[in-house]
Design an enzyme around this catalytic site. Structure first.
Site, mmCIF file in Angstrom:
data_model
loop_
_atom_site.group_PDB
_atom_site.id
_atom_site.type_symbol
_atom_site.label_atom_id
_atom_site.label_comp_id
_atom_site.label_asym_id
_atom_site.label_seq_id
_atom_site.Cartn_x
_atom_site.Cartn_y
_atom_site.Cartn_z
ATOM 1 C CB CYS A 154 -0.952 0.000 1.183
ATOM 2 S SG CYS A 154 -2.052 -1.416 1.178
ATOM 3 C CG HIS A 166 -2.910 3.595 1.867
ATOM 4 N ND1 HIS A 166 -3.510 3.150 0.707
ATOM 5 C CD2 HIS A 166 -3.002 2.575 2.749
ATOM 6 C CE1 HIS A 166 -3.936 1.914 0.887
ATOM 7 N NE2 HIS A 166 -3.640 1.542 2.124
ATOM 8 C CG ASN A 214 -6.731 -0.632 1.372
ATOM 9 O OD1 ASN A 214 -6.023 -0.240 0.441
ATOM 10 N ND2 ASN A 214 -6.242 -1.098 2.508
#
Ligand code: COA
Length: 322
Positions: free
Chosen positions: A112, A249, A279
């Site tokens: 990520c 993020h 996500n």
């Protein structure tokens, strides 16, 4: 001194939208649980789209905004953990599709944090005077590696791609970055690749899809992201009042709220697209950036902070002037 300056952004989401209600029809979960724990309402899931295909589409949009021709590109970096192939890399597939025949191309795996680490890598090449025009892409088809029988993880993730063209510039661009890793804690968020299985070493092996210790990752994210933003602000003599937006993020709204609280900042400076994207790992930062750019929320001279965190474990923050 030259810095890497973003001159174009682009993004794409798969056509298929999956709401929390759609998930609740297929597993023991509900909209209230997912929204209150994460802020996610829906995500896009690939049905016909591929990692490389989405990367190319996002890249083409970014190139168009930047007015950069494919042959001008010197480096293509793709941040992904869900490439379509082990070889060739997604970056090489993007190179071929764009006709960027003069570019070197490679993928980067920092989960990520991937897009943030790719921005940092681009900045290092630009600062060193090696490249002047670069394309970076964050793209994931996490739906391929998510365990759809594990309701505590599969509800979190979505698919998509975002891209940015970076050009060497004397004004603006990336000013500074910090990036860190803690491989010792990698087990908190893991996904197996192919096992060792050959003529000489065949063995029974149960392949794991994405597995996560949600609470450990949550605690890690809040602590380390806050620390990394503190570090980048302090090193550059910046007060929070000088920062226009934090492009973080998108893992969980509660993580972002906790970081905002730590900094004493209002949530207005923390734009989110979690509600409709979930996500998307390495794609989340460039997806959000492109949304902000296209909505006219970024202005020349704005001071931005980017933060990424995730598997590895990896994390880092960037100070950029738009
Ligand atoms: N729907 C309904 N109930 C669910 C559920 C779902 N989708 N998933 C788990 N539950 C249940 C659990 O079974 C548990 O029930 P129990 O108390 O009867 O055992 C209860 O909800 C609480 O589970 P828990 O795992 O403790 O929830 P949590 O508050 O820690 O929230 C996460 C889970 C994953 C949302 C949270 O830990 C998180 O966001 N972590 C960070 C993850 C992340 O962002 N990772 C990516 C980083 S890049």
């Amino acid at each position: 001194m030259m810095n890497a300056h973003i001159t174009g952004t682009g993004s794409v989401l798969p056509k298929k939208k999956v709401t929390n209600f759609d998930l609740a029809e297929r597993m023991d979960t509900n909209d209230e649980w997912i929204v209150s724990r994460t802020g996610i309402k829906e995500r896009h899931i690939a049905t016909t789209e591929t990692t490389a295909g989405m990367a190319v589409e996002a890249a083409e949009k970014a190139m168009q905004e930047a007015g950069v021709q494919p042959e001008e590109l010197e480096l293509i970096l793709v941040a992904t953990v869900t490439a379509d192939h082990i070889v060739p890399s997604t970056a090489c597939e993007v190179q071929a599709a764009l006709g960027a025949k003069n570019a070197a191309a490679m993928d980067l795996n920092a989960a990520c944090s991937g897009f943030v680490f790719a921005l940092n890598t681009a900045q290092a090449y630009v600062r060193a005077g090696i490249y002047k025009k670069l394309l970076i892409v964050g793209v994931e088809t996490l739906s391929k590696v998510v365990d759809w029988s594990d309701r505590s993880t599969c509800i979190l993730f979505g698919d998509g791609a975002g891209a940015a063209v970076l050009e060497a510039a004397e004004e603006g661009g990336i000013q500074d970055f910090v990036q860190y890793s803690d491989g010792g804690r990698g087990a908190a968020l893991l996904c197996d690749a192919r096992p060792v299985r050959n003529l000489f070493a065949s063995q029974e092996y149960k392949q794991e899809y994405v597995k996560m210790d949600g609470q450990e990752v949550f605690r890690f994210a809040v602590k380390r992201v806050a620390e990394s933003i503190d570090a980048i602000l302090e090193r550059n003599g910046l007060g929070t009042e000088q920062i226009s937006l934090y492009v973080m993020h998108q893992a969980n709204a509660r993580i972002i709220q906790a970081v905002a609280k730590h900094l004493g900042e209002s949530m207005e400076k923390f734009p989110m697209n979690l509600d409709h994207c979930g996500n998307t790992s390495g794609a989340s930062v460039p997806l959000l950036l492109d949304e902000l750019n296209r909505a006219g929320r970024l202005h020349r001279g704005d001071r931005l902070i980017f933060s990424g965190f995730g598997g590895g474990l990896t994390w880092g923050s960037i100070y950029m002037i738009w």
